[in-house]
Design an enzyme around this catalytic site. Structure first.
Site, PDB file in Angstrom:
ATOM      1  N   LYS A   1     -35.366  28.018  -6.568  1.00  0.00           N
ATOM      2  CA  LYS A   1     -34.912  27.298  -5.375  1.00  0.00           C
ATOM      3  C   LYS A   1     -34.186  26.012  -5.764  1.00  0.00           C
ATOM      4  O   LYS A   1     -34.200  25.606  -6.934  1.00  0.00           O
ATOM      5  CB  LYS A   1     -36.119  26.992  -4.478  1.00  0.00           C
ATOM      6  CG  LYS A   1     -37.157  26.087  -5.149  1.00  0.00           C
ATOM      7  CD  LYS A   1     -38.458  26.012  -4.343  1.00  0.00           C
ATOM      8  CE  LYS A   1     -39.492  25.186  -5.079  1.00  0.00           C
ATOM      9  NZ  LYS A   1     -40.782  25.142  -4.364  1.00  0.00           N
TER      10      LYS A   1
ATOM     11  N   TYR B   1     -25.175  -5.871 -11.146  1.00  0.00           N
ATOM     12  CA  TYR B   1     -25.577  -6.350  -9.818  1.00  0.00           C
ATOM     13  C   TYR B   1     -26.875  -7.137  -9.867  1.00  0.00           C
ATOM     14  O   TYR B   1     -27.836  -6.758 -10.548  1.00  0.00           O
ATOM     15  CB  TYR B   1     -25.773  -5.160  -8.871  1.00  0.00           C
ATOM     16  CG  TYR B   1     -24.482  -4.536  -8.408  1.00  0.00           C
ATOM     17  CD1 TYR B   1     -23.546  -5.270  -7.695  1.00  0.00           C
ATOM     18  CD2 TYR B   1     -24.208  -3.198  -8.675  1.00  0.00           C
ATOM     19  CE1 TYR B   1     -22.362  -4.680  -7.255  1.00  0.00           C
ATOM     20  CE2 TYR B   1     -23.037  -2.599  -8.244  1.00  0.00           C
ATOM     21  CZ  TYR B   1     -22.113  -3.360  -7.527  1.00  0.00           C
ATOM     22  OH  TYR B   1     -20.956  -2.773  -7.098  1.00  0.00           O
TER      23      TYR B   1
ATOM     24  N   MET C   1     -23.505   2.756  -8.863  1.00  0.00           N
ATOM     25  CA  MET C   1     -23.181   4.091  -8.358  1.00  0.00           C
ATOM     26  C   MET C   1     -22.495   4.958  -9.420  1.00  0.00           C
ATOM     27  O   MET C   1     -22.785   6.148  -9.548  1.00  0.00           O
ATOM     28  CB  MET C   1     -22.265   3.985  -7.127  1.00  0.00           C
ATOM     29  CG  MET C   1     -21.994   5.332  -6.476  1.00  0.00           C
ATOM     30  SD  MET C   1     -20.828   5.248  -5.117  1.00  0.00           S
ATOM     31  CE  MET C   1     -21.769   4.338  -3.899  1.00  0.00           C
TER      32      MET C   1
ATOM     33  N   ARG D   1     -49.818  22.423   4.651  1.00  0.00           N
ATOM     34  CA  ARG D   1     -48.410  22.345   5.056  1.00  0.00           C
ATOM     35  C   ARG D   1     -48.089  23.570   5.912  1.00  0.00           C
ATOM     36  O   ARG D   1     -47.673  23.452   7.044  1.00  0.00           O
ATOM     37  CB  ARG D   1     -47.484  22.311   3.825  1.00  0.00           C
ATOM     38  CG  ARG D   1     -47.621  21.067   2.958  1.00  0.00           C
ATOM     39  CD  ARG D   1     -46.501  20.978   1.937  1.00  0.00           C
ATOM     40  NE  ARG D   1     -46.353  22.201   1.147  1.00  0.00           N
ATOM     41  CZ  ARG D   1     -45.565  22.317   0.083  1.00  0.00           C
ATOM     42  NH1 ARG D   1     -44.843  21.284  -0.319  1.00  0.00           N
ATOM     43  NH2 ARG D   1     -45.493  23.451  -0.586  1.00  0.00           N
TER      44      ARG D   1
HETATM   45  C1  LIG Z   1     -41.678  25.362  -5.471  1.00  0.00           C
HETATM   46  C2  LIG Z   1     -42.820  26.285  -5.354  1.00  0.00           C
HETATM   47  C3  LIG Z   1     -43.380  26.858  -6.513  1.00  0.00           C
HETATM   48  C4  LIG Z   1     -43.013  26.423  -7.911  1.00  0.00           C
HETATM   49  O1  LIG Z   1     -43.623  25.169  -8.138  1.00  0.00           O
HETATM   50  P1  LIG Z   1     -43.536  24.443  -9.572  1.00  0.00           P
HETATM   51  O2  LIG Z   1     -44.469  23.293  -9.449  1.00  0.00           O
HETATM   52  O3  LIG Z   1     -42.117  23.993  -9.723  1.00  0.00           O
HETATM   53  O4  LIG Z   1     -43.911  25.429 -10.582  1.00  0.00           O
HETATM   54  C5  LIG Z   1     -44.355  27.824  -6.331  1.00  0.00           C
HETATM   55  N1  LIG Z   1     -44.775  28.182  -5.095  1.00  0.00           N
HETATM   56  C6  LIG Z   1     -44.282  27.616  -3.960  1.00  0.00           C
HETATM   57  C7  LIG Z   1     -44.801  28.031  -2.627  1.00  0.00           C
HETATM   58  C8  LIG Z   1     -43.299  26.636  -4.050  1.00  0.00           C
HETATM   59  O5  LIG Z   1     -42.810  26.084  -2.939  1.00  0.00           O
END
Ligand SMILES: *Cc1c(COP(=O)(O)O)cnc(C)c1O
Length: 358
Positions: free
Chosen positions: A35, A255, A303, A129
């Protein structure tokens, strides 16, 4: 000619880290979590590099799954956040995406649409969540079983809140809750393990593990770096020195005049800044490297550029490449200097920085 600011992606390191995840997963199969554009490394490049070893991918949303198909890859793709509209189930069926069902209205959409995708059911074991509470599972399962088109339930997923801390009792408690909640359906698969879970001795990973950050060489464990855990850095972020100068004792740099030279100091400006995703919260003394030698940032990150102290690299000159993170300076070290985690740094590199792979 473009500036040479680049994120170089080491695909052998990626494959070695995937192999390490598989070894730690034991008898569980391992879906590659790609992802957020492959944690900032480029989803097509990452998914392609793992295509001959990974039996499944996982992403957050359907656009990311579509990007995997656009790269010409055909493994199933798990949608960890499920779908955002009823129609998406049609795509899931046609394109072999496996959405996670985590909320009532996704069940409604599934009932109304008449599509029968492969699906997973999210169990809320304490992360709070997403997901159905253990008490609600029997009713949800009854609904799924009744659906005329018969969504094909693969199994259950859970997610840990505190697996980055091996001493937390929460992971074992969540695992126990998950096992009890799913025990009436022993033939369905189970998946709980993020990267951190691969490093907890004795932690069951059941049928499918889901490593993300460890594939990219970042550490999932508080207080440890990726290399501490035997992982190889995948991204090397580098940028050229565009000018050098001597700042006299008592003069400041950048800065806010945030850093003042105690003695005459040779410094350099590097062509990368928060507009490229380098963290602005990385202050003076954050490490970088030049020619394999460690140097440090001074003053505030701007930046488009940042300043480094070249006292440790007297021969360094304009055009030389500075490693912001990679094999000499770990991304986890920079993250801790910036008060964050490697996940945020890797996913935060902006589109201004070209990725190249080797
Ligand atoms: C992002 C995610 C993972 C992977 O998590 P890592 O800590 O990057 O290994 C696994 N399961 C779910 C549901 C996630 O959202």
């Amino acid at each position: 000619m473009p500036r040479s600011t680049t994120a170089r992606i080491d695909l052998d390191a990626l494959r070695n880290n995937y192999r390490a995840a598989c070894e730690r997963a034991g008898s569980a199969k391992t879906m590659a979590v790609v992802k957020a554009d492959g944690y900032g490394h480029g989803i097509a490049r990452i998914a392609s590099a793992l295509s001959d070893v990974a039996p499944k991918y996982a992403v957050a949303c359907i656009e990311e799954a579509v990007a995997i198909r656009a790269a010409g890859l055909f493994q199933p793709v798990v949608l960890l956040q499920g779908v955002h509209a009823a129609d998406d189930f049609a795509d899931c069926v046609h394109r072999n995406f496996e959405p996670v069902l985590h909320v009532e209205h996704q069940l409604d959409w599934l009932e109304q649409g008449g599509y029968a995708p492969d699906v997973w059911l999210k169990v809320n074991t304490g992360m709070n969540r997403l997901g159905f509470r253990p008490d609600d599972l029997p009713a949800v399962m009854a609904r799924l079983e009744k659906m005329s088109a018969g969504a094909k339930l693969q199994g259950f997923v859970g997610h840990f809140a505190c697996a980055d801390d091996a001493s937390s009792p929460m992971t074992a408690a969540q695992t126990a809750t998950f096992e009890t909640a799913t025990s009436p359906w022993p033939l369905l698969m189970k998946s709980v393990g993020n990267s951190a879970a691969h490093f907890i001795p004795g932690q069951p990973l059941f049928d499918w593990s889901r490593p993300g950050i460890m594939l990219y060489g970042g550490s999932p464990i508080v207080g440890k770096t990726g290399p501490d855990l035997g992982l190889e850095p995948v991204m090397t972020l580098e940028a050229p020195l565009i000018t050098t100068r001597v700042v006299k004792a008592g003069e400041s740099v950048g800065y806010g005049g945030a850093w003042v030279a105690e003695r005459d100091t040779r410094m350099g400006m590097v062509a990368i800044g928060y507009g490229d995703g380098y963290p602005r919260h990385a202050g003076t003394d954050t490490p970088a490297a030049i020619g394999g030698r460690r140097i440090r940032l001074i003053g505030r990150v701007s930046m488009d550029m940042l300043a480094v102290d070249l006292s440790n690299a007297p021969e360094a000159g304009e055009g030389d490449l500075v490693e912001l993170w990679g094999r000499t300076v770990g991304v986890d070290e920079v993250a801790s200097c910036a008060g964050t985690i490697s996940y945020e740094l890797l996913t935060g590199i902006t589109s201004r920085v070209p990725r190249t792979s080797y």
